[in-house]
Design an enzyme around this catalytic site. Sequence first.
Site, PDB file in Angstrom:
ATOM      1  N   GLU A 247      61.288  -0.570 -23.842  1.00 19.49           N
ATOM      2  CA  GLU A 247      60.238  -0.563 -22.814  1.00 19.49           C
ATOM      3  C   GLU A 247      58.884  -0.956 -23.399  1.00 19.49           C
ATOM      4  OE1 GLU A 247      60.651   3.370 -20.999  1.00 19.49           O
ATOM      5  OE2 GLU A 247      62.121   2.522 -19.618  1.00 19.49           O
TER       6      GLU A 247
ATOM      7  N   ASP B 212      69.600   6.551 -17.395  1.00 20.20           N
ATOM      8  CA  ASP B 212      68.319   7.230 -17.604  1.00 20.20           C
ATOM      9  C   ASP B 212      68.211   8.518 -16.790  1.00 20.20           C
ATOM     10  OD1 ASP B 212      65.791   7.770 -18.405  1.00 20.20           O
ATOM     11  OD2 ASP B 212      64.803   6.231 -17.218  1.00 20.20           O
TER      12      ASP B 212
ATOM     13  N   GLU C 292      62.382  14.263 -13.519  1.00 15.00           N
ATOM     14  CA  GLU C 292      61.899  12.935 -13.138  1.00 15.00           C
ATOM     15  C   GLU C 292      62.688  12.351 -11.971  1.00 15.00           C
ATOM     16  OE1 GLU C 292      62.019  10.142 -16.375  1.00 15.00           O
ATOM     17  OE2 GLU C 292      61.462   8.447 -15.118  1.00 15.00           O
TER      18      GLU C 292
HETATM   19  C1  GCV Z   1      58.725   8.255 -21.957  1.00 15.98           C
HETATM   20  C2  GCV Z   1      62.275   6.413 -18.545  1.00 15.98           C
HETATM   21  C3  GCV Z   1      61.027   7.085 -18.023  1.00 15.98           C
HETATM   22  C4  GCV Z   1      59.846   6.822 -18.938  1.00 15.98           C
HETATM   23  C5  GCV Z   1      60.221   7.335 -20.338  1.00 15.98           C
HETATM   24  C6  GCV Z   1      61.459   6.565 -20.798  1.00 15.98           C
HETATM   25  C7  GCV Z   1      61.930   7.042 -22.152  1.00 15.98           C
HETATM   26  O1  GCV Z   1      62.160   5.042 -18.457  1.00 15.98           O
HETATM   27  O2  GCV Z   1      60.771   6.646 -16.728  1.00 15.98           O
HETATM   28  O3  GCV Z   1      58.739   7.512 -18.439  1.00 15.98           O
HETATM   29  O4  GCV Z   1      59.160   7.124 -21.247  1.00 15.98           O
HETATM   30  O5  GCV Z   1      62.496   6.795 -19.871  1.00 15.98           O
HETATM   31  O6  GCV Z   1      62.768   7.922 -22.167  1.00 15.98           O
HETATM   32  O7  GCV Z   1      61.458   6.552 -23.156  1.00 15.98           O
END
Ligand code: GCV
Length: 720
Positions: free
Chosen positions: A312, A386, A414
């Site tokens: 990411e 995720d 989340e």
């Molecule tokens: C901390 C997902 C979440 C992100 C998180 C990422 C990760 O994409 O939406 O907020 O980032 O996972 O675990 O690195």
Amino acid sequence: MTARKLFKFSLIFILISVLNQSTHADDGYRLWLKYDKIIDTEVFNSYKKLIKAQLIIGNSATSHIIKKELALAFKGLFGEAIPESNELNENTLIVARQSDLPPGIVDQTNHQVMDLNAESFLIKTASIHNKPVIIITAKTDSGLLYGTFTFIRLLQTYQDISHLNIVSSPKIKLRLLNHWDNLDRTVERGYAGFSLWDWHKLPDYIHPYYIDYARANASIGINGTVLNNVNANALILTSLYLTKVAALAEVFRPYGIKVYLSIRFSAPIDIGGLKVSDPLNKDVQNWWKEKAKEIYDSIPDFGGFLVKANSEGQPGPGDYGRTHADGANMLADALKPYHGVVMWRAFVYDHNIKEDRAKQAFNEFKPLDGKFRDNVLVQVKNGPIDFQPREPFHPLFGATPHTPLMMEFQITQEYLGFSTHLVYLGTLFKEVLESDTYAQGQGSTVAKIIDGSLYGQKISGIAGIANTGTDRNWTGHIFAQANWYAFGRLAWDHSLSTQEIAEEWIQLSLSHDKEVIESIKKIMMSSRETTVNYMTPLGLHHIMGWSHHYGPAPWIKDKQRDDWTSVYYHRADKQGIGFDRTETGSNAVSQYAKPVREKFASFNSCPDEYLLWFHHLDWNYKMRSDKILWDELCYRYYAGARNVTRVKELWNSLQGKIDDAIFTHVKQMLAIQEKEAFWWRNACVLYFQTFSGLLIPADLKEPDKTLEYYQSLSFPFAPK
Ligand code: GCV
């Protein structure tokens, strides 16, 4: 005083007394460490008979903490202090390290204590000079503290303590919370206020809740905390911040909690003045070695680094054509002299690879098995996408005999309704831990991989993304406390049942009344399945609101990455719905060991829970229930939403039986959850209907709003 005045005063007095009795407003701050007075007289009397004095031997910071905690617990539970003693009397509670135990006691405990590891403890009723005593002992201070909290929990849950013989050892070595807390005190995916760490006032101001945070964690056996977000700011490694980190480490140390940091892989460039952060570059390697030395100079028991790299948009070794092992090993070498570990995350997916996102971590890490230093753990999310409401277990579990894998669970919700929805995650954690990978034949559960027993690995670990914040009740929703609690209890002992953990938590936090416990347990135990049903039944996944992930949005498409859209995951079309991950599709199923692969690959044997995760099926596909897929989908969505209404009613029936403030708090949250469950149901059913072209079964009520209405909703400031 006139009769009239006397009447007025008496009235006020009566009013105050009534108020005092009925409005004990519990704000949830005390978590599961409430220590309210024991209300069962029989239990109360039996305890008072068995604990007449306490003798705590030792002079360490932890011994003082133990003394304080017991005093607090006794004062609360018994309404009065239990005297401290300097000698052994009848019915004395003795808390001492094995090496400090009086000789008569050593003989009675020796063989059991021999088997203990550094964190284990023994709680035992024994007798000395014919006097009955209760002993809590361990090899180390941490073990003693865990034993003490366990003993207090026995009292809080009204257990019989007349014949005790409890030996307990953690099954997993590193039991960590991961905080996704930023240095500006925002929390990524945090729904309970701001970050607990007041960086601005640290190191000089130690907020009292740092201590209560440590108490809460120690009470459930958590022994480490990663303070900052994996999307890390390199500034955390500057001396300015390291002084602050050291102050927190000092608070947590006597509670057996080590501090860890998330690092930014490009830190040598960001704060070190180097031009590159290539792990094979000598200057870069030296920079990390120097940095490790600087850290350990002020935090001698620093735990190590957590790393999100090449994921990411985060920098990583891949930027220089190096592997994850190259990156992890460089850091591992820097930490090795101080016994630190590297927790390298497997949550990676490359912008440039057009592969099913569910496959990418396996593809990148499986070939690296055996290439990591012995102080590296690879930290893997429970499922391959995720933290969805339900995912099959991650295929990496079991696939790396030479690399210890650390579990990453998400305690913060989340994808499970933020902190507004009541979802007990104990059942989710357990479902994953009990999944059989078949890596070494039947019985190769994920739990056995995580605790190191399947492959005889020496280090083992489990992490939970924390759901804590500055909200007075720590977690936003009172029931979200149960998820922190359940994570800790399972991290210590994954063989515990989720029912027993729920029951324990209810007794510690809400009530001792049998009927109330049963009602709340019912609510908790079905809550995760209910949520899966109103959000993503039958293996659907990743169909939530764009970016903030709030609410339903299965219509999300045309974003910068396909695998950030919803349509990529549900693949609904006129013919059917679901992601084909079999041979005819992405073949992600091939990453599992044979029996699991075969089970998932055929829609005849694939469990309904994962059906649309692995298969694209016709709307008219005949399900096990004999319904066609479209109908089944509708019924699941409706059942999920309906269940929230039922839970709301069950909760309402508890009014007056639990604390008023907690009752009202949960009641209001359930009202939001109900509204949102119906929103999920309606939006998803209406949207998928545009593909199926079929009617909602006649016995289900048509949604009262249109799809266009749901699609028009926007939430610019939803937390994310
Ligand atoms: C901390 C997902 C979440 C992100 C998180 C990422 C990760 O994409 O939406 O907020 O980032 O996972 O675990 O690195």
